[in-house]
Design an enzyme around this catalytic site. Structure first.
Site, PDB file in Angstrom:
ATOM      1  N   TYR A   1     -11.301   4.147 -11.762  1.00  0.00           N
ATOM      2  CA  TYR A   1     -11.154   4.859 -10.480  1.00  0.00           C
ATOM      3  C   TYR A   1     -11.089   6.365 -10.654  1.00  0.00           C
ATOM      4  O   TYR A   1     -10.715   7.064  -9.708  1.00  0.00           O
ATOM      5  CB  TYR A   1      -9.845   4.464  -9.782  1.00  0.00           C
ATOM      6  CG  TYR A   1      -9.537   2.992  -9.702  1.00  0.00           C
ATOM      7  CD1 TYR A   1     -10.298   2.133  -8.908  1.00  0.00           C
ATOM      8  CD2 TYR A   1      -8.449   2.457 -10.394  1.00  0.00           C
ATOM      9  CE1 TYR A   1      -9.983   0.793  -8.824  1.00  0.00           C
ATOM     10  CE2 TYR A   1      -8.134   1.114 -10.308  1.00  0.00           C
ATOM     11  CZ  TYR A   1      -8.909   0.283  -9.522  1.00  0.00           C
ATOM     12  OH  TYR A   1      -8.585  -1.036  -9.427  1.00  0.00           O
TER      13      TYR A   1
ATOM     14  N   GLY B   1       0.770  -1.238   0.000  1.00  0.00           N
ATOM     15  CA  GLY B   1       0.000   0.000   0.000  1.00  0.00           C
ATOM     16  C   GLY B   1       0.799   1.284   0.000  1.00  0.00           C
ATOM     17  O   GLY B   1       0.218   2.366   0.007  1.00  0.00           O
TER      18      GLY B   1
ATOM     19  N   ARG C   1       2.800  -1.427  -5.947  1.00  0.00           N
ATOM     20  CA  ARG C   1       2.816  -0.175  -6.716  1.00  0.00           C
ATOM     21  C   ARG C   1       4.090   0.657  -6.538  1.00  0.00           C
ATOM     22  O   ARG C   1       4.607   1.208  -7.505  1.00  0.00           O
ATOM     23  CB  ARG C   1       1.622   0.678  -6.290  1.00  0.00           C
ATOM     24  CG  ARG C   1       1.479   1.971  -7.059  1.00  0.00           C
ATOM     25  CD  ARG C   1       0.502   2.907  -6.370  1.00  0.00           C
ATOM     26  NE  ARG C   1      -0.737   2.285  -5.993  1.00  0.00           N
ATOM     27  CZ  ARG C   1      -1.816   2.226  -6.766  1.00  0.00           C
ATOM     28  NH1 ARG C   1      -1.803   2.759  -7.953  1.00  0.00           N
ATOM     29  NH2 ARG C   1      -2.908   1.631  -6.319  1.00  0.00           N
TER      30      ARG C   1
ATOM     31  N   CYS D   1     -15.561   1.563 -28.181  1.00  0.00           N
ATOM     32  CA  CYS D   1     -16.935   2.054 -28.310  1.00  0.00           C
ATOM     33  C   CYS D   1     -17.578   2.160 -26.939  1.00  0.00           C
ATOM     34  O   CYS D   1     -18.395   1.319 -26.549  1.00  0.00           O
ATOM     35  CB  CYS D   1     -17.739   1.113 -29.183  1.00  0.00           C
ATOM     36  SG  CYS D   1     -16.981   0.951 -30.774  1.00  0.00           S
ATOM     37  N   GLU D   2     -17.187   3.153 -26.187  1.00  0.00           N
ATOM     38  CA  GLU D   2     -17.700   3.347 -24.845  1.00  0.00           C
ATOM     39  C   GLU D   2     -17.234   4.728 -24.376  1.00  0.00           C
ATOM     40  O   GLU D   2     -16.046   5.046 -24.486  1.00  0.00           O
ATOM     41  CB  GLU D   2     -17.135   2.241 -23.937  1.00  0.00           C
ATOM     42  CG  GLU D   2     -17.491   2.423 -22.523  1.00  0.00           C
ATOM     43  CD  GLU D   2     -17.877   1.123 -21.807  1.00  0.00           C
ATOM     44  OE1 GLU D   2     -18.038   0.061 -22.436  1.00  0.00           O
ATOM     45  OE2 GLU D   2     -18.021   1.221 -20.595  1.00  0.00           O
TER      46      GLU D   2
ATOM     47  N   TYR E   1      -0.672  -1.991 -12.063  1.00  0.00           N
ATOM     48  CA  TYR E   1      -2.099  -2.160 -12.364  1.00  0.00           C
ATOM     49  C   TYR E   1      -2.443  -1.567 -13.737  1.00  0.00           C
ATOM     50  O   TYR E   1      -3.518  -1.012 -13.935  1.00  0.00           O
ATOM     51  CB  TYR E   1      -2.960  -1.544 -11.247  1.00  0.00           C
ATOM     52  CG  TYR E   1      -2.567  -2.056  -9.881  1.00  0.00           C
ATOM     53  CD1 TYR E   1      -2.873  -3.358  -9.507  1.00  0.00           C
ATOM     54  CD2 TYR E   1      -1.848  -1.266  -8.979  1.00  0.00           C
ATOM     55  CE1 TYR E   1      -2.476  -3.857  -8.272  1.00  0.00           C
ATOM     56  CE2 TYR E   1      -1.446  -1.756  -7.744  1.00  0.00           C
ATOM     57  CZ  TYR E   1      -1.772  -3.052  -7.401  1.00  0.00           C
ATOM     58  OH  TYR E   1      -1.382  -3.554  -6.178  1.00  0.00           O
TER      59      TYR E   1
ATOM     60  N   GLU F   1       4.415  -6.401   1.757  1.00  0.00           N
ATOM     61  CA  GLU F   1       4.081  -6.889   0.407  1.00  0.00           C
ATOM     62  C   GLU F   1       3.907  -5.711  -0.551  1.00  0.00           C
ATOM     63  O   GLU F   1       2.801  -5.444  -1.017  1.00  0.00           O
ATOM     64  CB  GLU F   1       2.762  -7.670   0.461  1.00  0.00           C
ATOM     65  CG  GLU F   1       2.773  -8.873   1.361  1.00  0.00           C
ATOM     66  CD  GLU F   1       1.440  -9.071   2.076  1.00  0.00           C
ATOM     67  OE1 GLU F   1       0.421  -8.490   1.657  1.00  0.00           O
ATOM     68  OE2 GLU F   1       1.421  -9.813   3.065  1.00  0.00           O
ATOM     69  N   PRO F   2       4.971  -4.975  -0.844  1.00  0.00           N
ATOM     70  CA  PRO F   2       4.806  -3.802  -1.699  1.00  0.00           C
ATOM     71  C   PRO F   2       4.604  -4.164  -3.168  1.00  0.00           C
ATOM     72  O   PRO F   2       5.172  -5.134  -3.656  1.00  0.00           O
ATOM     73  CB  PRO F   2       6.133  -3.054  -1.517  1.00  0.00           C
ATOM     74  CG  PRO F   2       7.116  -4.113  -1.154  1.00  0.00           C
ATOM     75  CD  PRO F   2       6.366  -5.194  -0.429  1.00  0.00           C
TER      76      PRO F   2
ATOM     77  N   ARG G   1      -7.385   2.258 -15.410  1.00  0.00           N
ATOM     78  CA  ARG G   1      -7.452   3.012 -14.154  1.00  0.00           C
ATOM     79  C   ARG G   1      -8.203   4.350 -14.251  1.00  0.00           C
ATOM     80  O   ARG G   1      -9.009   4.650 -13.372  1.00  0.00           O
ATOM     81  CB  ARG G   1      -6.046   3.213 -13.565  1.00  0.00           C
ATOM     82  CG  ARG G   1      -5.312   1.879 -13.301  1.00  0.00           C
ATOM     83  CD  ARG G   1      -4.056   2.060 -12.473  1.00  0.00           C
ATOM     84  NE  ARG G   1      -4.374   2.341 -11.097  1.00  0.00           N
ATOM     85  CZ  ARG G   1      -4.310   3.517 -10.539  1.00  0.00           C
ATOM     86  NH1 ARG G   1      -3.894   4.557 -11.237  1.00  0.00           N
ATOM     87  NH2 ARG G   1      -4.650   3.680  -9.282  1.00  0.00           N
TER      88      ARG G   1
HETATM   89  N1  LLP Z   1      -0.928  -7.216  -0.404  1.00  0.00           N
HETATM   90  C1  LLP Z   1      -2.255  -7.447  -0.569  1.00  0.00           C
HETATM   91  C2  LLP Z   1      -2.905  -8.473   0.249  1.00  0.00           C
HETATM   92  C3  LLP Z   1      -3.004  -6.690  -1.487  1.00  0.00           C
HETATM   93  O1  LLP Z   1      -4.294  -6.911  -1.623  1.00  0.00           O
HETATM   94  C4  LLP Z   1      -2.338  -5.706  -2.276  1.00  0.00           C
HETATM   95  C5  LLP Z   1      -3.078  -4.902  -3.264  1.00  0.00           C
HETATM   96  C6  LLP Z   1      -0.959  -5.508  -2.095  1.00  0.00           C
HETATM   97  C7  LLP Z   1      -0.292  -6.281  -1.140  1.00  0.00           C
HETATM   98  C8  LLP Z   1      -0.158  -4.501  -2.867  1.00  0.00           C
HETATM   99  O2  LLP Z   1      -0.609  -3.201  -2.696  1.00  0.00           O
HETATM  100  P1  LLP Z   1       0.219  -1.973  -3.326  1.00  0.00           P
HETATM  101  O3  LLP Z   1       1.545  -1.926  -2.629  1.00  0.00           O
HETATM  102  O4  LLP Z   1       0.401  -2.244  -4.778  1.00  0.00           O
HETATM  103  O5  LLP Z   1      -0.622  -0.797  -3.084  1.00  0.00           O
HETATM  104  N2  LLP Z   1      -6.060  -2.055  -8.918  1.00  0.00           N
HETATM  105  C9  LLP Z   1      -5.914  -1.007  -7.941  1.00  0.00           C
HETATM  106  C10 LLP Z   1      -5.048  -1.430  -6.782  1.00  0.00           C
HETATM  107  C11 LLP Z   1      -5.577  -2.644  -6.077  1.00  0.00           C
HETATM  108  C12 LLP Z   1      -4.681  -3.086  -4.962  1.00  0.00           C
HETATM  109  C13 LLP Z   1      -5.173  -4.334  -4.358  1.00  0.00           C
HETATM  110  N3  LLP Z   1      -4.330  -4.896  -3.343  1.00  0.00           N
HETATM  111  C14 LLP Z   1      -5.350   0.230  -8.625  1.00  0.00           C
HETATM  112  O6  LLP Z   1      -5.147   0.212  -9.839  1.00  0.00           O
HETATM  113  O7  LLP Z   1      -5.142   1.261  -7.970  1.00  0.00           O
END
Ligand code: LLP
Length: 443
Positions: free
Chosen positions: A345, A263, A305, A371-372, A400, A302-303, A341
């Site tokens: 979002y 996150g 993004r 077409c949207e 993503y 668990e990084p 995205r």
């Molecule tokens: N660990 C778990 C259990 C997760 O569900 C996620 C992401 C991560 C780690 C990694 O999170 P990050 O570090 O990438 O923020 N599709 C959306 C983002 C969905 C994230 C879901 N979980 C977007 O495009 O913003």
């Protein structure tokens, strides 16, 4: 066959974001016009392909991965495969010793194995693991199943008992902690589908106490994505520590680790050189965490993004332009099937012209060919005058982006290209039209 072109570029990571030099867009100090010209040539020659593509930078990827080195004492990191899952990207992650993988499906386990990771280096998250996926995880001795419900724990116990093996599980708890991010990507609040509530844990302890086929190795939370401050993580840590003490008392056994999930956020609106990038204060957070964490449990992450987003851009060509009263409508060859995205979002992604050929600016809607009407990347933005045939670059598209691509409108998946200082590699070839409907023939 992996296609490789030999090149020579001098990347400068201190210039990692975007900058115009002689009116040409540079990305981390690299002239994008030169690079994309070579990629275009390669794709045309080898695949007769002229469409959009994702371009990733190995230097940026390495730089982002090294940010996690040596700053968190004892922590382990599991790269979130779902954010950018190409096997050749995972192979780069493999070079970093402190990194394993966070997978969310059977196929992501297979991706990880193909990239050279062992099951022992993977944790497996997700609310809906099927029995086939659990079998696969057990077969490859995954480091841990991050379980999300009591029913799932029962299912894993049944399968591991049947197979005569021990499953390691980690309880993903729902801490009911809100974070300041888009509602779709808040995952740690009570009403979200994720995690086990603390009051349900008694049932989990019961199952674990009574079965030799299941072991609790840790507790985990994942609060959401695009988190910009440390405070929610510290709150979650307290919550985990409290629950870990309870768990050890209940089970009369030590647990190995606590995981704070992923996150770590990045503000995509600060992208030009000269303005500091606004992102999660990783180093500061690590320092504070090291100072205050005197509990016996290792703290893992668990990084996704934070590593993948800045490492990729989407390269697209302008097909047509039409003029409306207030804005020009720029129709690109990339659309929501390639990067969803903005449509899903209302996410902001910077859109930059590859080349500035005029001092004049105009207002534009940047849209795709689908077409949207939700198929757009940006509305009403000011850009230097654009012509048909120009190239546009969509920034921060590494996370993503490609992974959320679809075949909507029967549009093929687009190629993925990895650029290092001396090579351009096609790490995913373009899908062909017939590739898309191959499963509908000879069923
Ligand atoms: N660990 C778990 C259990 C997760 O569900 C996620 C992401 C991560 C780690 C990694 O999170 P990050 O570090 O990438 O923020 N599709 C959306 C983002 C969905 C994230 C879901 N979980 C977007 O495009 O913003």
């Amino acid at each position: 066959v992996l296609l490789v072109y030999i090149i020579s570029i001098k990347s400068k990571i201190d210039q990692m974001y975007f900058e115009y030099k002689n009116n040409i867009l540079n990305w981390y100090g690299v002239n994008l016009k030169n690079i994309t010209r070579k990629v275009d040539e390669l794709l045309l020659k080898e695949y007769n392909y002229e469409g959009p593509y994702y371009l990733y930078s190995e230097s940026l990827l390495n730089d982002r991965l090294s940010r996690f080195k040596n700053i968190f004492r004892k922590s382990k990191f599991y790269y979130s495969v779902k954010s950018l899952s190409n096997i050749y990207i995972l192979k780069r992650v493999k070079k970093f010793e402190n990194f394993g993988l966070d997978v969310v499906s059977g196929a992501e386990i297979l991706r990880g194995l193909s990239a050279g990771f062992s099951g022992e280096e993977m944790v497996y998250a997700g609310v809906g693991k099927t029995s086939h996926e659990i079998e696969l995880g057990l077969e490859h001795k995954l480091k841990s199943f991050h379980v999300e419900s009591i029913s799932e724990v029962r299912q894993i116990e049944r399968i591991s008992r049947k197979n005569g093996v021990v499953a390691r599980i980690t309880a993903r708890l729902n801490p009911d902690i809100g974070v300041n991010t888009h509602h779709y990507i808040k995952t740690g609040i009570e009403e979200s589908k994720f995690g086990i509530l603390p009051e349900e844990m008694k049932q989990l302890y019961d199952i674990v106490t009574h079965s030799p086929y299941i072991e609790l190795s840790g507790l985990q939370v994942h609060l959401g994505s695009q988190i910009m401050s440390s405070a929610p993580f510290f709150k979650a840590l307290k919550f985990l520590q409290k629950n870990a003490s309870i768990a050890e008392k209940e089970l009369k056994k030590e647990i190995e680790y606590l995981s704070l999930g992923g996150g770590f956020g990045i503000n995509y609106k600060q992208y030009m050189k000269g303005k500091p990038l606004k992102e999660f204060p990783l180093e500061e957070f690590a320092q504070k965490l090291n100072e205050i964490n005197n509990s016996p449990w290792r703290i893992d992450f668990e990084p996704g993004r934070f590593i993948s987003a800045p490492s990729g851009v989407l390269v697209s060509n302008v097909l047509y332009i039409k003029q409306r009263q207030k804005t020009g409508i720029v129709i690109c060859n990339a659309g929501m099937s390639d990067l969803i995205r903005p449509a899903l979002y209302s996410a902001f992604h910077p859109i930059l012209s590859m080349e500035i050929r005029s001092n004049k600016k105009r207002k534009y809607d940047i849209v795709g060919p689908i077409c949207e009407s939700g198929d757009f990347f940006a509305k009403g933005i000011d850009l230097p005058v654009i012509d048909e045939g120009d190239k546009l670059i969509v920034g921060f598209a590494g996370a993503y982006g490609s992974v959320m691509g679809s075949n909507y409108n029967s549009r093929p998946f687009i190629p993925e290209i990895l650029v290092s200082d001396n090579e351009i590699e096609v790490i995913r070839r373009p899908q062909s039209g017939t590739d898309i409907f191959q499963y509908e023939l000879n069923i």
